[in-house]
Design an enzyme around this catalytic site. Structure first.
Site, PDB file in Angstrom:
ATOM      1  N   ARG A   1       0.848  -1.205   0.000  1.00  0.00           N
ATOM      2  CA  ARG A   1       0.000   0.000   0.000  1.00  0.00           C
ATOM      3  C   ARG A   1       0.880   1.251   0.000  1.00  0.00           C
ATOM      4  NH1 ARG A   1      -1.218   1.777   4.657  1.00  0.00           N
ATOM      5  NH2 ARG A   1      -1.844  -0.211   5.556  1.00  0.00           N
TER       6      ARG A   1
ATOM      7  N   TYR B   1     -17.964  16.425 -14.913  1.00  0.00           N
ATOM      8  CA  TYR B   1     -18.301  15.002 -14.970  1.00  0.00           C
ATOM      9  C   TYR B   1     -19.244  14.694 -13.794  1.00  0.00           C
ATOM     10  CZ  TYR B   1     -17.862  10.075 -13.878  1.00  0.00           C
ATOM     11  OH  TYR B   1     -18.142   8.780 -13.540  1.00  0.00           O
TER      12      TYR B   1
ATOM     13  N   ASP C   1      -8.625  18.577 -14.411  1.00  0.00           N
ATOM     14  CA  ASP C   1      -8.918  17.201 -14.819  1.00  0.00           C
ATOM     15  C   ASP C   1      -8.557  17.100 -16.299  1.00  0.00           C
ATOM     16  OD1 ASP C   1     -10.099  14.835 -15.754  1.00  0.00           O
ATOM     17  OD2 ASP C   1     -11.694  14.909 -14.250  1.00  0.00           O
TER      18      ASP C   1
ATOM     19  N   LYS D   1      -9.433   5.901 -18.866  1.00  0.00           N
ATOM     20  CA  LYS D   1      -9.814   6.366 -20.201  1.00  0.00           C
ATOM     21  C   LYS D   1      -8.622   6.264 -21.162  1.00  0.00           C
ATOM     22  CE  LYS D   1     -13.675   6.889 -18.153  1.00  0.00           C
ATOM     23  NZ  LYS D   1     -13.638   7.608 -16.926  1.00  0.00           N
TER      24      LYS D   1
HETATM   25  C1  LIG Z   1     -13.503  13.604 -16.797  1.00  0.00           C
HETATM   26  C2  LIG Z   1     -13.576  12.503 -15.781  1.00  0.00           C
HETATM   27  N1  LIG Z   1     -12.983  12.667 -14.595  1.00  0.00           N
HETATM   28  C3  LIG Z   1     -13.013  11.700 -13.638  1.00  0.00           C
HETATM   29  C4  LIG Z   1     -13.693  10.517 -13.856  1.00  0.00           C
HETATM   30  C5  LIG Z   1     -13.743   9.479 -12.764  1.00  0.00           C
HETATM   31  O1  LIG Z   1     -12.861   8.443 -13.064  1.00  0.00           O
HETATM   32  P1  LIG Z   1     -13.093   6.884 -12.669  1.00  0.00           P
HETATM   33  O2  LIG Z   1     -14.325   6.433 -13.381  1.00  0.00           O
HETATM   34  O3  LIG Z   1     -11.844   6.229 -13.137  1.00  0.00           O
HETATM   35  O4  LIG Z   1     -13.261   6.854 -11.189  1.00  0.00           O
HETATM   36  C6  LIG Z   1     -14.309  10.301 -15.090  1.00  0.00           C
HETATM   37  C7  LIG Z   1     -15.033   9.039 -15.351  1.00  0.00           C
HETATM   38  O5  LIG Z   1     -15.765   8.916 -16.305  1.00  0.00           O
HETATM   39  C8  LIG Z   1     -14.256  11.327 -16.072  1.00  0.00           C
HETATM   40  O6  LIG Z   1     -14.845  11.173 -17.275  1.00  0.00           O
END
Ligand SMILES: Cc1ncc(COP(=O)(O)O)c(C=O)c1O
Length: 384
Positions: free
Chosen positions: A53, A106, A179, A204
């Site tokens: 961890r 998101y 992000d 992604k």
């Molecule tokens: C722009 C964006 N940020 C954060 C996230 C969250 O990521 P995760 O699904 O890997 O927890 C997503 C998920 O779709 C996203 O599209």
């Protein structure tokens, strides 16, 4: 180890953190599927590893690579994008603080602020991050600790001026968090534009093959990196060794995949603009996009995500999502199979009824790397 200031993006993506294995010369870092490590006497750690961890060599390889490709000093790997967001927020906010979030965030990020952090006393307000005056107006002097931006945003593909927001954040004494999931470090490098923290859902484009869920943070400041590392271990939502290995494998081909995503998405956007069943196309590469000039300034390419509104309304948009053949109906994005979804009923259901609600006639596409002609034909046929 390649030097970040001497090597190009793909050289770093393929080599940073990934020296051939010292024992065998294996060119791919081994998967250290292990929880603990033999100590040479109490406290005699080999390479600093004591428990997975706190640290694991496969995750270290990923974290060094992430830092190199984002131009940061420290990268951290997590079990998901939301785990990364949670670790960041617990590190940099306390009850009573305030955060400015995008009015087109998101859905899961919105849910984290509105349904989790609000209960713990962290306040938030939503603003149009594409409008610097609106962001200045949303800042609460002395209380705002974070300005959070997605650019391009999910699912509306809004563009925000990272350098401009960095100046607003600096004046406010807040951190600018970007992000960078949609753009990836290949297309956009927020830290070089003045951001403090980059967040990724590595699920992604970075993982890139729809076979792993993961998240990342990359920071420009070593002190903040130390605090995050402490919280990463204290909270525990780390990337496991096999997930880290898969994510690293994805990074190696990120640049070539992104080039193809950009080419295919531009062709799809152009086709949709000319289609009578489409009332609006959102793609930052289109000159008519309100953020196009800023996108040209801060991005190398415009990415693989395209959203559009169906001229016949919500029911037609939902029906379309079930009618494509090559575009698979599903959540997520950035793998090697093109996806179609209805944000209002799927990824962004959690913003329904809030000021972040997305239009019901909106369809989101993740345009990836199949043959361009097949993708265009599939959409044309489905649109009718
Ligand atoms: C722009 C964006 N940020 C954060 C996230 C969250 O990521 P995760 O699904 O890997 O927890 C997503 C998920 O779709 C996203 O599209």
């Amino acid at each position: 180890m390649p030097e970040a200031d001497r090597w190009g993006f793909s050289s770093l993506a393929i080599h940073a953190g990934q020296e051939p294995d010292a024992l065998t010369g294996a060119v791919v870092p081994p998967i250290y599927q292990v929880s603990t490590y033999k100590q040479d006497g109490v406290g005699g750690l080999r390479g600093g590893y004591e428990y997975s961890r706190s640290g694991n060599p496969t995750r270290t390889a990923l974290e060094e690579c992430l830092a190199a490709i984002e131009g940061g000093v420290r990268g951290l790997g997590f079990a998901s994008g939301l785990a990364a967001e949670d670790c960041l927020l617990r590190t940099v906010t306390v009850p009573g603080d305030h955060v400015v979030i995008p009015n087109d965030a998101y859905g899961g990020t919105f849910r984290l602020f509105a349904k989790v952090y609000e209960r713990w006393g962290v306040q938030w307000s939503a603003a149009n991050l594409g409008d610097l005056d609106a962001v200045r107006a949303a800042v609460r002097p002395g209380q705002t600790k974070v300005i959070w931006v997605e650019t391009p945003s999910n699912p509306l593909l809004g563009i925000s001026d990272i350098a401009g927001l960095a100046a607003v954040a600096r004046d406010a004494g807040a951190l600018l968090v970007v992000d960078n999931t949609f753009a990836t470090p290949y297309l956009q490098q927020p830290l070089a534009l003045g951001a403090d923290v980059v967040v990724h859902s590595t699920t992604k484009y970075i993982g890139g093959h729809s076979d792993v869920v993961g998240g990342a943070l990359v920071v420009a400041d070593g002190g903040l990196g130390e605090r995050l590392t402490f919280h990463q271990n204290a909270l525990g939502a780390v990337s496991g060794p096999f997930d880290a290995w898969l994510t690293l494998r994805g990074i190696r081909t990120l640049a070539v995949r992104m080039d193809r995503h950009c080419e295919n998405a531009a062709a799809v956007a152009a086709m949709l603009v000319a289609h009578p069943k489409v009332s609006e196309v959102r793609y930052p590469g289109l000159p008519a996009h309100p953020g196009h000039d800023i996108a040209v300034k801060q991005m190398r390419g415009f990415g693989g995500m395209v959203s559009f509104r169906h001229a016949d309304g919500e029911a037609a948009a939902i029906e379309l999502c079930g009618r494509t053949e090559l575009f698979t109906l599903g959540e997520s994005l950035g793998g090697v199979e093109s996806l179609i979804e209805h944000p209002g009923r799927m990824t962004h259901m959690s913003v329904a009824g809030s000021e972040l609600e997305v239009p019901g006639d909106l369809v989101r596409l993740s345009v990836v790397i199949e043959d361009r002609g097949d993708l265009l034909a599939d959409l044309s046929r489905a649109l009718g």
